[in-house]
Design an enzyme around this catalytic site. Sequence first.
Site, PDB file in Angstrom:
ATOM      1  CD  GLU A  49      -1.899   1.538   2.952  1.00  0.00           C
ATOM      2  OE1 GLU A  49      -1.173   2.340   3.568  1.00  0.00           O
ATOM      3  OE2 GLU A  49      -2.835   0.914   3.489  1.00  0.00           O
ATOM      4  CG  ASP A 106      -4.981  -1.730  -0.068  1.00  0.00           C
ATOM      5  OD1 ASP A 106      -4.353  -2.805  -0.003  1.00  0.00           O
ATOM      6  OD2 ASP A 106      -4.979  -0.889   0.849  1.00  0.00           O
TER       7      ASP A 106
END
Length: 338
Positions: A49, A106
């Site tokens: 991330e 993500d």
Amino acid sequence: MTLVILVQASLAHADASINEEEWTQYKTRFLDRGGRIIDNGNHGISHSEGQGYGLLLAYLADNRSDFELIWHFTRTELLLRDDGLAAWKWDPEARPHVTDINSATDGDMLIAYALALAGASWNNKEYVAAATRIAKAILQEAVVKHAGRTILLPGANGFSARDREDGPIINPSYWIFEAFPVMNALAPSDAWELLTTDGLYFMKSLQFGPAKLPAEWVSLRTAPRPAPGFERIFGYNSVRIPLYLARSGVAEASMLGRLRQSLASDDQPMATIDLTTGKRLQPLTDKGYMIILSLLDCLTDGTKVPETLQQFQPNLYFPATLQLLALSFLREEHAACL
């Protein structure tokens, strides 16, 4: 069509929307000389991330050398899996440094999104090719059909209906809506548009407890509910949900307004929330969190963002990242808010 869409997406960020001073402050605090983004609120680890955010912010700051530095670390230290996705956790104190080889969707999407934008804007075919490989891997490993909906699994392992009795599990804050059209340009599939449609459905319908907010981890085995084994909270990761919705432009003003009303009131700041009782837990008073509320206020009723929230003085990695993403969006799309 692929090249056209990528170029259009990159043109939306053609001018640096993060200024040199802001980027210098950010990288001085969070970017080491080897190219890793340091999460100083999480024992100094790095993760996919953070690398994805670092790439995106370096692109928005138009800093090609720092982008390449962050990409080099990401490519050599995290892209170790056989399926083309990144290992999510890298610990400087551990040997080997990768302490969890599972992916985080993500992070993978942020990395691919930033590479695609930079590749199109800076005419770097290697970046676009790398982004394409990751987008195809996300589509293969993390995008699934369930109960008539197209959903995004949080990682390649451990979240599907095969992996858990209460699976599949989703994390609503992993839906990076602005990236889906670019992912579709890289790896064409109807699934990306369906992720937008079904993601909006979840953002509207996941209203748990007195606060009527989504849980960080949601079981979709039957009727959606906070997933067992996880805290039943609206956590700090979830504050990204309204920011992602705003940046993508896919949400109706009424939806943003409802989220704004649920997140905080005039006499209570934004906080993490116990979804069972509605009790406010940890106040979220950093500028990086507060600017999201102010951004929503401007989009829904035209209230300008206070100058104090526009001043960038980074302390912790996560809210500092959110503040720059919010400022970049406002400068590009809603300058009247500033």
